[in-house]
Write an enzyme that holds these catalytic residues in place. Structure first.
Site, short mmCIF file in Angstrom:
data_model
loop_
_atom_site.label_atom_id
_atom_site.label_comp_id
_atom_site.label_asym_id
_atom_site.label_seq_id
_atom_site.Cartn_x
_atom_site.Cartn_y
_atom_site.Cartn_z
CE LYS A 33 19.26 18.28 12.62
NZ LYS A 33 19.69 19.67 12.30
CB ALA A 76 23.85 19.71 13.69
CB SER A 83 22.30 15.72 19.46
OG SER A 83 23.63 15.47 19.09
CE LYS A 94 20.94 24.27 12.18
NZ LYS A 94 20.88 24.73 13.58
#
Length: 222
Positions: free
Chosen positions: A34, A115, A38, A13
């Site tokens: 974004k 995500a 994590s 991505k």
């Protein structure tokens, strides 16, 4: 303004989102964010995520890091689990409120990178896809082409369409250089996907964003 979603965690991505921004900035201003990440690194400036930094590098409109990546977690685990460990709550409304404050209308091309996959859990039965629905973002789907990707792509498309999402286009990212029958798989995807293919990015071990951008056609967006 687009939301970049992927068929799974390792579909590329960020690589494709960065390439989309690189392509767009040849003719206009860009901004990529974004909101959730994590696996962040502890730095003197605070937590930093390599994916968010890649988007920043390809954005002509510069924001403070926390505006680009407001929900940053150090452990490389599911964000809602990382948030729970810190006693925090991830909610669609908090994410949407943050995105609504960003100057997307001041640039020619903007994107929000997700995500994980489409149904990234936020906890308490909520998902990141709820934010996309709430804000009515059109989606660019990144398909990591490898064994099993036909199923992943079609199930993701099915879920998006069931959610009433407009899929503006999809990108084939060839993540497995040793995949059998790659062209046949691409032919199948072209037949079964409901939106235009924006490009087929070959396997690039160097992860060359500028080169990847040459394989993309933003004019095909619908």
């Amino acid at each position: 303004m687009y939301f970049v979603a992927g068929t799974d965690t390792d579909c590329g991505k960020t690589f494709i989102a960065s390439a989309l921004l690189h392509s767009a900035k040849q003719t206009g201003s860009t901004l990529g964010v974004k909101p959730i990440a994590s696996g962040c690194e502890v730095t003197e400036q605070g937590l930093r995520n390599s994916d968010a930094l890649s988007l920043i590098a390809q954005s002509t409109h510069k924001l403070a890091y926390r505006q680009v990546n407001p929900f940053a977690f150090e452990p490389a685990i599911a964000p809602h689990i990382a948030a729970e460990r810190l006693g925090l709550s991830l909610t669609p409304s908090a994410i949407a409120d943050h995105l609504n404050q960003l100057p997307f209308n001041q640039v020619d091309f903007a994107l929000v990178e997700g995500a994980g996959g489409w149904r990234l859990p936020l906890g308490e039965g909520k998902f990141l896809s709820d934010v996309v629905k709430q804000l009515s973002f059109p989606v660019i789907l990144v398909v990591g082409v490898k064994l099993g990707s036909l199923n992943h792509a079609l199930l993701t498309q099915e879920a998006m369409l069931a959610d009433g999402i407009h899929i503006a286009g999809w990108v084939a990212n060839m993540v497995d250089p040793n995949m059998s029958c790659p062209q046949e798989n691409l032919n199948s995807l072209n037949t079964m996907m409901a939106s235009p293919c924006l490009g087929v990015v070959p396997y690039l071990p160097s992860m060359d964003i500028a080169k990847a951008a040459t394989y993309l056609n933003l004019n095909a967006l619908v």
